[in-house]
Design a protein around this motif. Sequence first.
Motif, PDB file in Angstrom:
ATOM      1  N   TYR A  64     101.079  62.727  40.537  1.00 55.09           N
ATOM      2  CA  TYR A  64     102.300  63.254  40.079  1.00 55.09           C
ATOM      3  C   TYR A  64     102.588  62.812  38.656  1.00 55.09           C
ATOM      4  O   TYR A  64     103.105  64.019  37.908  1.00 55.09           O
ATOM      5  N   TYR A  67     100.487  65.352  36.601  1.00 59.82           N
ATOM      6  CA  TYR A  67     101.121  66.349  36.732  1.00 59.82           C
ATOM      7  C   TYR A  67     102.183  66.658  35.558  1.00 59.82           C
ATOM      8  O   TYR A  67     102.413  67.541  34.796  1.00 59.82           O
ATOM      9  N   LYS A  70     100.924  66.718  31.790  1.00 58.39           N
ATOM     10  CA  LYS A  70     100.475  67.793  31.417  1.00 58.39           C
ATOM     11  C   LYS A  70     101.460  68.644  31.053  1.00 58.39           C
ATOM     12  O   LYS A  70     101.367  69.697  30.084  1.00 58.39           O
ATOM     13  N   LYS A  71     102.563  68.506  31.540  1.00 62.18           N
ATOM     14  CA  LYS A  71     103.822  69.446  31.094  1.00 62.18           C
ATOM     15  C   LYS A  71     104.468  68.913  30.048  1.00 62.18           C
ATOM     16  O   LYS A  71     105.251  69.744  29.474  1.00 62.18           O
TER      17      LYS A  71
END
Length: 231
Positions: A64, A67, A70-71
């Motif tokens: 998580y 994730y 990466k954003k």
Amino acid sequence: MKQKLTKYLTDFSNFNLTRPASDTVRILEILAVVITGVGKFVFMDYLNCRLPFVIVAIVSWLLYVRYRYKKDQQVLRDWGFRKDNFKPVLKLVLPFAIVSLVSFFVIGFIQGTLNPTWHIIPLLITYPIWGTVQQFLTIGLVAGNLSTLKSIKLKKGIVILITATLFSLVHYPSLWLLIGTFILALFYGYIYLKSKNLYVLGLCHGWLGALFYYTVVNQDPFADVFLKYVH
């Protein structure tokens, strides 16, 4: 209730997770932390699957974090994974850590629960990793998100108290762990909201936690977690 949950999940899937995070994301993160806490009771306490649960929890949350990173590459710093203020935060935590250590040995001596063993060495090496994960979940996501909610304005004292209570309850039924983690989370919550640094909190959590088990609680986590897979 079902419609609200569906809305939260829809908002979360459509949200680009760039700063600042919405209240939907914050609430879902807190909910995920609560679910992880419930999993502790099921897998660690009831099913006695301590090591598999810890590994799955760490891997899941790392995915998580990856994730989110990466954003938004700034999210790690926002959470407290930073090195620039390591020394100042360490100086704030060090007196508390010293007082805690002295208290552990005094209580252990009075109780007759001092348990010196080589098992503490590998635990001092590995436990800070799990300690950092715990601090990220309870202090970083719970306290951090509660303090930045836009729809509900909570005072810092209330945020710290809620976080400390949740962190303490996860360590039920051990009375010493309930007391110790509540005090720890009160102090760490204050430090985190003042100067975010999860590395310092995780490191101290791991070392203090390991010593707490072998001096006050009179348990051997290393044997409980690792040695049962050897014999």
